[in-house]
Design a protein around this motif. Structure first.
Motif, mmCIF file in Angstrom:
data_model
loop_
_atom_site.group_PDB
_atom_site.id
_atom_site.type_symbol
_atom_site.label_atom_id
_atom_site.label_comp_id
_atom_site.label_asym_id
_atom_site.label_seq_id
_atom_site.Cartn_x
_atom_site.Cartn_y
_atom_site.Cartn_z
ATOM 1 N N ALA A 101 0.822 -1.217 0.000
ATOM 2 C CA ALA A 101 0.000 0.000 0.000
ATOM 3 C C ALA A 101 0.853 1.263 0.000
ATOM 4 O O ALA A 101 0.378 2.336 -0.377
ATOM 5 N N LEU A 102 2.115 1.156 0.420
ATOM 6 C CA LEU A 102 2.999 2.312 0.386
ATOM 7 C C LEU A 102 3.270 2.770 -1.049
ATOM 8 O O LEU A 102 3.458 3.958 -1.302
ATOM 9 N N GLU A 103 3.286 1.824 -1.970
ATOM 10 C CA GLU A 103 3.644 2.142 -3.350
ATOM 11 C C GLU A 103 2.515 2.814 -4.111
ATOM 12 O O GLU A 103 2.744 3.709 -4.917
ATOM 13 N N MET A 104 1.289 2.374 -3.872
ATOM 14 C CA MET A 104 0.142 2.952 -4.580
ATOM 15 C C MET A 104 -1.133 2.636 -3.821
ATOM 16 O O MET A 104 -1.143 1.767 -2.940
ATOM 17 N N CYS A 105 -2.190 3.339 -4.165
ATOM 18 C CA CYS A 105 -3.472 3.105 -3.523
ATOM 19 C C CYS A 105 -4.071 1.817 -4.072
ATOM 20 O O CYS A 105 -4.359 1.725 -5.273
ATOM 21 N N LEU A 106 -4.271 0.826 -3.230
ATOM 22 C CA LEU A 106 -4.747 -0.485 -3.639
ATOM 23 C C LEU A 106 -6.165 -0.773 -3.140
ATOM 24 O O LEU A 106 -6.632 -1.910 -3.218
ATOM 25 N N ILE A 107 -6.832 0.247 -2.617
ATOM 26 C CA ILE A 107 -8.217 0.105 -2.158
ATOM 27 C C ILE A 107 -9.057 1.155 -2.868
ATOM 28 O O ILE A 107 -8.718 2.334 -2.879
ATOM 29 N N SER A 108 -10.142 0.712 -3.478
ATOM 30 C CA SER A 108 -11.022 1.622 -4.222
ATOM 31 C C SER A 108 -12.212 2.008 -3.357
ATOM 32 O O SER A 108 -12.914 1.124 -2.852
ATOM 33 N N PRO A 109 -12.470 3.303 -3.182
ATOM 34 C CA PRO A 109 -13.564 3.718 -2.302
ATOM 35 C C PRO A 109 -14.908 3.065 -2.616
ATOM 36 O O PRO A 109 -15.590 2.568 -1.713
ATOM 37 N N SER A 110 -15.314 3.033 -3.876
ATOM 38 C CA SER A 110 -16.637 2.497 -4.212
ATOM 39 C C SER A 110 -16.744 0.992 -4.004
ATOM 40 O O SER A 110 -17.846 0.446 -4.030
ATOM 41 N N CYS A 111 -15.608 0.346 -3.808
ATOM 42 C CA CYS A 111 -15.593 -1.098 -3.552
ATOM 43 C C CYS A 111 -15.606 -1.427 -2.061
ATOM 44 O O CYS A 111 -15.728 -2.597 -1.686
ATOM 45 N N THR A 112 -15.469 -0.424 -1.222
ATOM 46 C CA THR A 112 -15.068 -0.638 0.163
ATOM 47 C C THR A 112 -16.208 -0.537 1.165
ATOM 48 O O THR A 112 -17.103 0.292 1.039
ATOM 49 N N MET A 113 -16.124 -1.398 2.177
ATOM 50 C CA MET A 113 -17.049 -1.397 3.301
ATOM 51 C C MET A 113 -16.226 -1.622 4.571
ATOM 52 O O MET A 113 -15.265 -2.386 4.575
ATOM 53 N N PHE A 114 -16.596 -0.931 5.658
ATOM 54 C CA PHE A 114 -15.865 -1.103 6.908
ATOM 55 C C PHE A 114 -16.807 -0.864 8.079
ATOM 56 O O PHE A 114 -17.842 -0.205 7.953
ATOM 57 N N THR A 115 -16.430 -1.403 9.224
ATOM 58 C CA THR A 115 -17.268 -1.254 10.413
ATOM 59 C C THR A 115 -17.091 0.143 11.007
ATOM 60 O O THR A 115 -16.107 0.832 10.746
ATOM 61 N N ARG A 116 -18.050 0.539 11.815
ATOM 62 C CA ARG A 116 -17.963 1.852 12.441
ATOM 63 C C ARG A 116 -16.759 1.928 13.379
ATOM 64 O O ARG A 116 -16.135 2.997 13.506
ATOM 65 N N SER A 117 -16.397 0.847 14.014
ATOM 66 C CA SER A 117 -15.231 0.872 14.910
ATOM 67 C C SER A 117 -13.951 1.161 14.141
ATOM 68 O O SER A 117 -13.035 1.816 14.654
ATOM 69 N N VAL A 118 -13.861 0.693 12.892
ATOM 70 C CA VAL A 118 -12.703 1.016 12.052
ATOM 71 C C VAL A 118 -12.645 2.521 11.812
ATOM 72 O O VAL A 118 -11.603 3.153 11.954
ATOM 73 N N TRP A 119 -13.776 3.095 11.447
ATOM 74 C CA TRP A 119 -13.827 4.538 11.198
ATOM 75 C C TRP A 119 -13.425 5.321 12.443
ATOM 76 O O TRP A 119 -12.667 6.298 12.353
ATOM 77 N N GLU A 120 -13.898 4.909 13.589
ATOM 78 C CA GLU A 120 -13.581 5.624 14.821
ATOM 79 C C GLU A 120 -12.093 5.561 15.130
ATOM 80 O O GLU A 120 -11.550 6.449 15.794
ATOM 81 N N TYR A 121 -11.428 4.543 14.627
ATOM 82 C CA TYR A 121 -10.000 4.380 14.898
ATOM 83 C C TYR A 121 -9.126 5.095 13.863
ATOM 84 O O TYR A 121 -8.102 5.700 14.218
ATOM 85 N N ILE A 122 -9.511 5.038 12.564
ATOM 86 C CA ILE A 122 -8.622 5.567 11.527
ATOM 87 C C ILE A 122 -9.115 6.864 10.880
ATOM 88 O O ILE A 122 -8.339 7.547 10.210
ATOM 89 N N GLY A 123 -10.401 7.216 11.073
ATOM 90 C CA GLY A 123 -10.939 8.407 10.421
ATOM 91 C C GLY A 123 -10.477 9.682 11.113
ATOM 92 O O GLY A 123 -9.803 9.643 12.138
ATOM 93 N N PRO A 124 -10.845 10.826 10.558
ATOM 94 C CA PRO A 124 -11.612 11.065 9.337
ATOM 95 C C PRO A 124 -10.712 11.187 8.116
ATOM 96 O O PRO A 124 -9.485 11.093 8.219
ATOM 97 N N PHE A 125 -11.339 11.399 6.932
ATOM 98 C CA PHE A 125 -10.565 11.749 5.746
ATOM 99 C C PHE A 125 -9.949 13.128 5.961
ATOM 100 O O PHE A 125 -10.541 13.992 6.595
#
Length: 289
Positions: free
Chosen positions: A144-168
């Motif tokens: 993931a350091l080399e390039m963005c390998l996750i596409s937003p429109s493909c992605t789903m995550f739990t609310r706990s993930v957002w609380e830990y790594i968010g916001p944009f």
């Protein structure tokens, strides 16, 4: 799985011509326990009228002055109620079983973040993805350091993930997803549904990847941020510094070819400070000479 309430976050800005396709694909989902928050980020076209035609209480329209895609996503997620959050850009679409299959995959394999394979269209024609963009699964911080390998429109995550790594990061006009997923890949394995359940359209002049200049600087900024987070172990730190050096080298070579020696020197000096563990002032990466 029907008990999982999904919040779909759909930011839009002057996409009246395309947003109907995205909304149709949401309404066609076989999984029905969802809300879709459409964040109108200061559109000046008839986006509001297009959305108003969808008579479904699960669609919720929010309006704000233009803040960019990061601010719009943050607004939507803050107002959402779901156990799980799914991102969808207003010019992309989903296959009807996208939510159902992805939720089941996350439940079966214990993933808190998951994405799907996707179909690419460029200029109205279907194209094959280059091998370098192949999506991995599991732990892949180094890749993931080399390039963005996750596409937003493909992605789903739990609310706990957002609380830990968010916001944009609203300060990043480009590569905000690269920045976000670097933080995610550092802390979580990422699941992959190996079925193309997302259709991604590109090749238009209004897309951020085309109309925002100096995307390399935003990638550099994302790497500076992850290095200054002090969350990396020794090996991760080494890998991130090496990735930063490669990106800085590419950027400075481009500057020198265009006669921008001062800018090349400025960014190289910033890299040397970060490499040596010195703090870089916030926003310094963007201050082009």
């Amino acid at each position: 799985m029907e008990k999982k309430f999904v919040s779909i976050i759909l930011p839009t800005y002057n996409r009246a011509k395309f947003i109907g396709t995205a909304l149709d694909s949401v309404r066609a989902q076989t999984y029905t326990n969802w809300e879709c928050l459409i964040i109108d980020d200061g559109s000046t076209d008839n986006t509001a009228a297009v959305v108003a035609a969808y008579d479904d209480p699960r669609f919720v329209m929010l309006h704000q002055e233009n803040q960019g895609v990061s601010g719009a996503r943050n607004t939507g997620i803050s107002a959402s109620r779901g156990d799980v959050i799914a991102l969808l850009d207003s010019d992309d679409e989903w296959m009807p079983t996208k939510l159902a299959i992805q939720l089941a995959y996350m439940e079966k394999h214990g993933y808190a973040i998951c994405q799907t394979e996707e179909i690419w269209y460029r200029g109205g024609k279907r194209v094959n993805q280059p091998k370098k963009y192949a999506k991995p699964e599991g732990w892949f911080f180094e890749a993931a350091l080399e390039m963005c390998l996750i596409s937003p429109s493909c992605t789903m995550f739990t609310r706990s993930v957002w609380e830990y790594i968010g916001p944009f990061d609203t300060g990043m006009l480009s590569c905000e997803d690269y920045d976000m997923w670097l933080r995610a890949c550092l802390q979580y394995p990422v699941g992959l549904v190996r079925e193309p359940l997302t259709i991604k359209y590109g090749g238009r002049q209004d897309q951020l990847s085309i109309c925002i200049p100096c995307a390399d600087l935003y990638r550099i900024q994302a790497l500076v941020k992850i290095l200054e987070s002090r969350k990396l172990d020794a090996e991760q730190q080494r890998m991130a510094v090496a990735a930063l050096e490669r990106k800085v080298y590419i950027y400075t070579q481009g500057c020198e070819k265009r006669g921008k020696d001062d800018e090349a020197h400025r960014v190289w000096n910033l890299f040397c400070k970060v490499r040596d563990g010195k703090k870089v002032p916030e926003g310094a990466v963007y201050e082009q000479s």
